[in-house]
Design a protein around this motif. Structure first.
Motif, PDB file in Angstrom:
ATOM      1  N   THR A 194       0.828  -1.211   0.000  1.00 56.99           N
ATOM      2  CA  THR A 194       0.000   0.000   0.000  1.00 56.99           C
ATOM      3  C   THR A 194       0.854   1.249   0.000  1.00 56.99           C
ATOM      4  O   THR A 194       0.588   2.226  -0.739  1.00 56.99           O
ATOM      5  N   THR A 195       1.904   1.246   0.801  1.00 58.18           N
ATOM      6  CA  THR A 195       2.804   2.398   0.854  1.00 58.18           C
ATOM      7  C   THR A 195       3.517   2.596  -0.482  1.00 58.18           C
ATOM      8  O   THR A 195       3.717   3.735  -0.938  1.00 58.18           O
ATOM      9  N   ALA A 196       3.900   1.461  -1.102  1.00 58.84           N
ATOM     10  CA  ALA A 196       4.560   1.571  -2.420  1.00 58.84           C
ATOM     11  C   ALA A 196       3.622   2.184  -3.461  1.00 58.84           C
ATOM     12  O   ALA A 196       4.039   3.000  -4.303  1.00 58.84           O
ATOM     13  N   ILE A 197       2.354   1.794  -3.378  1.00 63.19           N
ATOM     14  CA  ILE A 197       1.376   2.378  -4.311  1.00 63.19           C
ATOM     15  C   ILE A 197       1.226   3.870  -4.061  1.00 63.19           C
ATOM     16  O   ILE A 197       1.155   4.689  -4.997  1.00 63.19           O
ATOM     17  N   VAL A 213       4.063  11.040   4.793  1.00 62.17           N
ATOM     18  CA  VAL A 213       3.323   9.835   5.196  1.00 62.17           C
ATOM     19  C   VAL A 213       4.044   8.598   4.717  1.00 62.17           C
ATOM     20  O   VAL A 213       4.194   7.604   5.447  1.00 62.17           O
ATOM     21  N   VAL A 214       4.526   8.654   3.436  1.00 58.45           N
ATOM     22  CA  VAL A 214       5.228   7.498   2.862  1.00 58.45           C
ATOM     23  C   VAL A 214       6.504   7.226   3.655  1.00 58.45           C
ATOM     24  O   VAL A 214       6.827   6.059   3.972  1.00 58.45           O
ATOM     25  N   VAL A 215       7.226   8.289   4.001  1.00 59.74           N
ATOM     26  CA  VAL A 215       8.486   8.128   4.745  1.00 59.74           C
ATOM     27  C   VAL A 215       8.211   7.543   6.119  1.00 59.74           C
ATOM     28  O   VAL A 215       8.946   6.641   6.598  1.00 59.74           O
ATOM     29  N   CYS A 216       7.177   8.044   6.778  1.00 62.86           N
ATOM     30  CA  CYS A 216       6.838   7.500   8.090  1.00 62.86           C
ATOM     31  C   CYS A 216       6.528   6.009   7.989  1.00 62.86           C
ATOM     32  O   CYS A 216       6.975   5.185   8.821  1.00 62.86           O
ATOM     33  N   SER A 231      -1.545  17.830 -17.668  1.00 64.55           N
ATOM     34  CA  SER A 231      -0.713  17.868 -16.462  1.00 64.55           C
ATOM     35  C   SER A 231      -1.562  18.099 -15.216  1.00 64.55           C
ATOM     36  O   SER A 231      -1.326  17.481 -14.165  1.00 64.55           O
ATOM     37  N   LEU A 232      -2.546  18.995 -15.334  1.00 62.27           N
ATOM     38  CA  LEU A 232      -3.429  19.252 -14.195  1.00 62.27           C
ATOM     39  C   LEU A 232      -4.214  17.998 -13.819  1.00 62.27           C
ATOM     40  O   LEU A 232      -4.314  17.643 -12.626  1.00 62.27           O
ATOM     41  N   ASN A 233      -4.768  17.317 -14.808  1.00 62.64           N
ATOM     42  CA  ASN A 233      -5.520  16.098 -14.535  1.00 62.64           C
ATOM     43  C   ASN A 233      -4.626  15.008 -13.956  1.00 62.64           C
ATOM     44  O   ASN A 233      -5.049  14.219 -13.088  1.00 62.64           O
ATOM     45  N   ALA A 234      -3.391  14.936 -14.457  1.00 60.94           N
ATOM     46  CA  ALA A 234      -2.459  13.947 -13.908  1.00 60.94           C
ATOM     47  C   ALA A 234      -2.162  14.241 -12.440  1.00 60.94           C
ATOM     48  O   ALA A 234      -2.024  13.313 -11.622  1.00 60.94           O
ATOM     49  N   PHE A 235      -2.114  15.542 -12.086  1.00 63.15           N
ATOM     50  CA  PHE A 235      -1.809  15.889 -10.696  1.00 63.15           C
ATOM     51  C   PHE A 235      -2.953  15.489  -9.763  1.00 63.15           C
ATOM     52  O   PHE A 235      -2.727  14.830  -8.743  1.00 63.15           O
ATOM     53  N   TRP A 236      -4.196  15.915 -10.115  1.00 60.43           N
ATOM     54  CA  TRP A 236      -5.288  15.567  -9.192  1.00 60.43           C
ATOM     55  C   TRP A 236      -5.546  14.058  -9.190  1.00 60.43           C
ATOM     56  O   TRP A 236      -5.970  13.499  -8.172  1.00 60.43           O
ATOM     57  N   PHE A 237      -5.310  13.408 -10.346  1.00 60.56           N
ATOM     58  CA  PHE A 237      -5.504  11.953 -10.371  1.00 60.56           C
ATOM     59  C   PHE A 237      -4.484  11.271  -9.461  1.00 60.56           C
ATOM     60  O   PHE A 237      -4.824  10.342  -8.702  1.00 60.56           O
ATOM     61  N   SER A 238      -3.231  11.750  -9.499  1.00 61.38           N
ATOM     62  CA  SER A 238      -2.192  11.173  -8.636  1.00 61.38           C
ATOM     63  C   SER A 238      -2.493  11.453  -7.159  1.00 61.38           C
ATOM     64  O   SER A 238      -2.340  10.568  -6.301  1.00 61.38           O
ATOM     65  N   MET A 269      -4.831   9.641  -1.905  1.00 63.78           N
ATOM     66  CA  MET A 269      -5.843   9.780  -0.860  1.00 63.78           C
ATOM     67  C   MET A 269      -6.668   8.497  -0.716  1.00 63.78           C
ATOM     68  O   MET A 269      -7.038   8.118   0.417  1.00 63.78           O
ATOM     69  N   ILE A 270      -6.958   7.841  -1.800  1.00 61.46           N
ATOM     70  CA  ILE A 270      -7.734   6.601  -1.725  1.00 61.46           C
ATOM     71  C   ILE A 270      -6.961   5.535  -0.963  1.00 61.46           C
ATOM     72  O   ILE A 270      -7.509   4.816  -0.103  1.00 61.46           O
ATOM     73  N   PHE A 271      -5.685   5.438  -1.267  1.00 59.85           N
ATOM     74  CA  PHE A 271      -4.878   4.401  -0.606  1.00 59.85           C
ATOM     75  C   PHE A 271      -4.434   4.809   0.788  1.00 59.85           C
ATOM     76  O   PHE A 271      -3.814   4.016   1.490  1.00 59.85           O
TER      77      PHE A 271
END
Length: 826
Positions: free
Chosen positions: A176-179, A452-455, A787-794, A799-801
């Protein structure tokens, strides 16, 4: 015997005038393809038409490599296609535009909008639910743990499956963290791609405006180029009219040259031979006069000596003198041994031919034909003046081409683009500062997610390193406890920031998603341009009427035509406002031109090269020159050469020696001496003079033979030339005039082809316009929106994960943290 005895006048026929009329009548239409005109000598070389230099458009080039923002395009577009599978709602948009002030009051219209946006509304509802629940769940979870519930009690029951559950939770948390990390990396890349795009936007827009301005500036220049090339045609035809005498006259002369010049050359040769014959006759007459004088003196001397010898031999005191009486007969034959030829008739014939003065006749003919260009110039001066005035009228009509083409519209567009470019340059610093703030904020968001990922990763690393599986939970190491703490920190940060980030995701999703579905996707498949073709969609914007067209033209059709780099003539249907054939048609001037040339008379006379009297004299000269062939004094020279008076003198000397009478002896000796002197005169004077006369006669005979052939050639060639002139003079003038007319016509016909071809197929190729539209699509959709869509999608992906990450981290943390209460499993 004159060479210019008869004069005939000719008149240009209607056909020639009509052809010239057509040539000038199409004056607007002819120059650049002049190299394809059939070669005619009367056509002076015209300047080769310069081909139209088309504007070459090159789109703006990136100054640096743009980071790849299309790596998530397939995912984002697939998601958005799922959210909004419906096509562009043309009817709905039209209703919104037409009733923009009553949108909220029109319930049916609001319902249609909501139905169309149902996919976005569902996603928005999920996002709102996330935003509401995430802080609530975090708050209650924090309260429960503080109360010792929900895992807040530091006690862990030991069982046989505890290690299996720990490993399962560990790898689930790691995946999950990797994702989440992958999504965070996509956030960084998309944020950087958007920054580079915005940084290069001003430069790209500036270059695009420059190219469009260059294209709009090139169109009037191309139209002026076409008009200026027609001026070259007018100037060329004007020069041809001004030099119609030298051009047309030279061609008329050239047609006569092949027939007339050989005849004149023969006459020149005959004149030269006649003069040579006269010189040779004069030389022969001089030689004959000298010979005649010498012969007469010789004959007198011979007669005197013969008489004295006869008296001496007849003297009774002369002993044995009877034997020499036969020698006296030789002296008698000497008196009649030389005959002088009579050349008076030949001399008379030569003198008559010389009196004709053939060289002056040749010069007269040459002067006459050299005057043909000037005669043509003089006789067409009024026509040239009238035609030049007509050319000025046609030139004024040509200039209307620039006025009829709506170039002012292009100037207005140019002014608008220049103003827009100035505004872009003015607001570029503000845009750069705003972009820097946006980039910094997004980097901060990315760093929070990265925190969060680092923690999580620190917890996943430190926990296993410090954990001893068989150790008592209350005696776990500080490292393992620290790992559990990091996992709890990651979960805490997730609870703290995720709902705030989801607000941003929701806003960017609604903005970027709708821009893609309502703008970019229809733009790509052409539906957006078709929507813009709808009348009344853009108030006050009607492309056809703004250009003065009778029919409406569609923006989509204009774009497709510009994509194919078609000219403005076909793209904007300029044939509806410009009747090119009528504009370039100057046939209304043809009647005037016809009247000009119908009234033109060019006088050109035929020529009598040799009169009948001259021909008769030349024939007589040829006949009398044949008499020279019968003159031969060689036998006389031989006869004279055979005379030997020395023999008779010897016999007189012998007879003198036998005489007893001294007087008779002396007389015989004196007479012998006189005979020897006469023989010496014959050998040294008479015979050389006769040989000189014979040589002169031989030369005269050679000239006479040549004259016979020359006279025949002269009469033959002069007769052919005279027949040719009498028969073809008028036709030659008419034919060469027609060629001159056709030459001018050729200039205009070729220009007509070039002008129509250039205006309808080459002027204003609008490829740069389509390229500018494509650049705008690339900038807005492929760079900014993507680029904007890629940002909010990322970010939404992360946020989902966060949800499974929170659950797994909290559960896994208890396996590493130090417990307060122990539990032993045996």
């Amino acid at each position: 015997m004159g060479l210019c005895d008869s004069v005939r006048f000719w008149r240009w026929q209607h056909g020639s005038a009509g052809a010239f009329r057509a040539g000038v009548g199409v004056l607007l239409l002819g120059l650049s393809l002049a190299q394809s005109i059939p070669s005619q000598a009367v056509c002076r070389a015209v300047a080769t038409q310069q081909n139209l230099t088309e504007y070459e458009y090159q789109g703006p080039e990136d100054t640096e490599e743009t980071p790849n923002s299309g790596f998530l395009s397939a995912f984002v577009q697939s998601f958005l296609h799922t959210v909004q599978p419906n096509p562009l709602p043309k009817d709905l948009i039209l209703e919104l535009v037409q009733d923009v002030n009553k949108v909220l009051s029109n319930q049916d219209l609001v319902k249609e909008v909501l139905v169309y946006e149902v996919g976005f509304l569902v996603c928005a509802a999920i996002g709102v639910l996330y935003i509401v629940l995430m802080p609530l769940v975090g708050f209650f979870l924090a309260c429960c743990r503080c109360c010792g519930n929900c895992g807040g009690k530091m006690y862990q029951k030991q069982s046989s499956s505890i290690h299996c559950r720990r490993r399962t939770l560990y790898w689930s948390t790691f995946i999950t963290t990797a994702i989440i990390l992958a999504g965070n990396i996509c956030m960084f890349k998309s944020n950087e791609a958007l920054k580079v795009t915005v940084d290069q936007t001003s430069e790209g827009l500036s270059e695009t405006f420059d190219h469009i301005n260059a294209f709009l500036t090139a169109v009037p220049q191309e139209v002026n180029h076409v008009v200026n090339e027609s001026y070259k045609t007018i100037q060329e035809v004007t020069r041809n009219l001004e030099t119609i005498g030298p051009q047309l006259g030279a061609e008329i002369q050239e047609q006569f040259r092949d027939t007339l010049w050989p005849a004149l050359d023969a006459v020149r040769l005959l004149d030269e031979d006649t003069n040579n014959t006269s010189d040779q006759l004069n030389k022969l007459n001089t030689s004959l006069s000298e010979l005649q004088s010498s012969v007469e003196r010789l004959q007198a001397n011979v007669t005197a000596v013969r008489n004295r010898i006869n008296q001496t031999l007849s003297n009774p005191d002369c002993s044995g003198c009877d034997t020499l009486l036969s020698e006296l007969q030789k002296l008698d034959t000497l008196d009649s041994a030389i005959t002088i030829p009579n050349l008076k008739e030949l001399q008379s014939a030569v003198d008559e031919v010389i009196k004709i003065n053939l060289s002056s006749r040749v010069k007269e003919v040459e002067d006459y034909f050299n005057s043909i260009p000037q005669r043509v110039t003089d006789d067409t001066s009024d026509v040239v003046k009238s035609s030049k005035r007509l050319l000025n009228d046609i030139e004024a009509q040509i200039s209307k081409l620039s006025d009829d083409i709506p170039l002012s519209t292009l100037n207005n567009i140019t002014d608008t683009l220049v103003k827009l470019k100035r505004d872009i340059v003015k607001f570029t610093p503000e845009l750069e500062r705003g972009e820097q703030i946006r980039w910094s904020v997004c980097v901060a968001l990315c760093c929070v997610v990265l925190l969060v990922v680092v923690c999580n990763f620190l917890g996943l690393i430190l926990g296993p390193l410090g954990l001893k599986p068989k150790a008592d939970p209350t005696k776990r190491s500080c490292m393992a406890d620290c790992g559990g703490t990091f996992l709890m920190m990651g979960a805490g940060f997730s609870f703290l920031f995720s709902w705030l980030f989801m607000i941003l995701v929701l806003v960017l999703f609604l903005l970027g998603g709708n821009v893609y579905t309502l703008v970019c996707r229809p733009w790509d498949n052409g539906q957006l341009l078709k929507l813009m073709d709808t009348p009344g969609l853009i108030p006050g914007f009607e492309l056809g009427p703004s250009l003065g067209l009778k029919s409406e033209i569609n923006i989509s059709d204009v774009y497709k035509a510009c994509e194919e780099n078609k000219p403005l003539w076909t793209t904007l249907h300029l044939n509806e406002i410009i009747d090119l054939e009528d504009l370039l048609n100057v046939s209304k001037y043809t009647d005037q031109i016809q009247s000009f040339f119908d009234s033109a008379d060019i006088g050109l006379s035929t020529i009598t090269l040799l009169s009948p009297e001259v021909k008769d004299q030349l024939g007589s000269f040829s006949t009398k020159s044949k008499d020279v062939d019968s003159i031969d004094i060689t036998p006389q020279i031989n006869n004279v050469s055979s005379i030997n008076l020395n023999t008779t003198a010897d016999k007189l000397d012998q007879l003198a020696n036998l005489q007893s009478n001294n007087n008779i002896k002396k007389e015989l000796q004196d007479q012998s001496r006189d005979l020897r002197q006469i023989q010496a005169d014959i050998d040294t004077i008479i015979i050389p003079q006769m040989e000189n006369v014979n040589t002169s006669i031989a030369g005269l005979q050679s000239l006479a033979e040549k004259i016979n052939g020359t006279v025949g050639e002269v009469l033959s060639k002069v007769g052919e030339a005279q027949d040719f002139l009498n028969t073809n003079t008028t036709q030659i003038v008419k034919t060469e005039s027609q060629k001159f007319v056709d030459c001018q016509l050729g200039y205009f016909i070729v220009y007509a082809d070039w002008a129509n071809l250039t205006i309808t197929l080459h002027v204003g190729r609008c490829g740069p316009v389509a390229d500018a539209v494509d650049f705008a699509e690339t900038l807005i959709c492929l760079d900014v929106v993507e680029s904007l869509n890629a940002f909010w999608f990322s970010l939404g992906w992360c946020m989902i994960f966060f949800v499974p990450s929170i659950i797994l981290s909290i559960k896994l943390a208890k396996y590493y943290r130090k417990m307060k209460y122990s539990d032993i499993f045996e």
